[in-house]
Design a protein around this motif. Sequence first.
Motif, PDB file in Angstrom:
ATOM      1  N   GLY A  71       0.839  -1.199   0.000  1.00 12.30           N
ATOM      2  CA  GLY A  71       0.000   0.000   0.000  1.00 12.30           C
ATOM      3  C   GLY A  71       0.869   1.242   0.000  1.00 12.30           C
ATOM      4  N   PRO A  72       0.231   2.403   0.023  1.00 13.77           N
ATOM      5  CA  PRO A  72       1.000   3.656   0.002  1.00 13.77           C
ATOM      6  C   PRO A  72       1.804   3.839   1.284  1.00 13.77           C
ATOM      7  N   SER A  73       2.851   4.655   1.198  1.00 12.08           N
ATOM      8  CA  SER A  73       3.613   4.983   2.406  1.00 12.08           C
ATOM      9  C   SER A  73       2.766   5.904   3.272  1.00 12.08           C
ATOM     10  N   TYR A  74       3.065   5.937   4.539  1.00  9.72           N
ATOM     11  CA  TYR A  74       2.344   6.849   5.440  1.00  9.72           C
ATOM     12  C   TYR A  74       2.585   8.296   5.034  1.00  9.72           C
ATOM     13  N   GLN A  75       3.762   8.576   4.509  1.00 11.39           N
ATOM     14  CA  GLN A  75       4.074   9.927   4.044  1.00 11.39           C
ATOM     15  C   GLN A  75       3.150  10.323   2.896  1.00 11.39           C
ATOM     16  N   ASN A 100      -8.645   3.838  -3.950  1.00 11.20           N
ATOM     17  CA  ASN A 100      -8.009   5.136  -3.735  1.00 11.20           C
ATOM     18  C   ASN A 100      -6.522   5.111  -4.086  1.00 11.20           C
ATOM     19  N   TRP A 101      -5.893   3.946  -3.977  1.00 13.79           N
ATOM     20  CA  TRP A 101      -4.456   3.829  -4.222  1.00 13.79           C
ATOM     21  C   TRP A 101      -4.162   2.696  -5.196  1.00 13.79           C
ATOM     22  N   GLY A 102      -5.118   2.295  -5.979  1.00  7.57           N
ATOM     23  CA  GLY A 102      -4.929   1.191  -6.914  1.00  7.57           C
ATOM     24  C   GLY A 102      -5.934   0.090  -6.645  1.00  7.57           C
ATOM     25  N   GLU A 103      -5.721  -1.029  -7.256  1.00  6.52           N
ATOM     26  CA  GLU A 103      -6.688  -2.125  -7.180  1.00  6.52           C
ATOM     27  C   GLU A 103      -6.422  -3.121  -6.052  1.00  6.52           C
ATOM     28  N   ILE A 104      -5.291  -3.041  -5.375  1.00  3.90           N
ATOM     29  CA  ILE A 104      -5.009  -3.956  -4.273  1.00  3.90           C
ATOM     30  C   ILE A 104      -5.819  -3.497  -3.062  1.00  3.90           C
ATOM     31  N   PRO A 105      -6.694  -4.355  -2.542  1.00  6.62           N
ATOM     32  CA  PRO A 105      -7.549  -3.942  -1.428  1.00  6.62           C
ATOM     33  C   PRO A 105      -6.798  -3.868  -0.105  1.00  6.62           C
ATOM     34  N   MET A 106      -7.258  -2.965   0.763  1.00 13.29           N
ATOM     35  CA  MET A 106      -6.746  -2.895   2.125  1.00 13.29           C
ATOM     36  C   MET A 106      -7.602  -3.819   2.979  1.00 13.29           C
TER      37      MET A 106
END
Length: 129
Positions: A71-75, A100-106
């Motif tokens: 996933g995205p960095s915290y920064q 929100n950040w691509g297709e990989i789900p959180m």
Amino acid sequence: MKKYLIICGVLAAVVACSKKESNPNMDSNVMMEEPVVKTVDSAAAGKSEGLALIEGADCLTCHKVDAKLVGPSYQEVADKYTEADLDMLANKIIDGGKGNWGEIPMTPHTGMSKENAKKMVEYILSLKK
């Protein structure tokens, strides 16, 4: 007859050796206990409660402070969102999601309390440059 016994013995050994033992801890749907932070411990270590909660959960499996992992960095999160998004981001930690950040789900963290999720988001937003 001897060939038959040898073949049966070999097959029995193959079947016995190939049986996989189930490990209940390997099930991806098992919810981990919510991390608990003692204020004294986090303050003594110079850490915010949010950071201590992040370190006690599975967050660092997919996120790093300053580099994209799964996933995205915290920064990156801190640079994209503001304090006005605190509730939305806390809900995203609890409910999971994607897009929100691509297709990989959180992964959802349904056992996480809203209060602890907000502490985590507050720490992440404090990284804004």
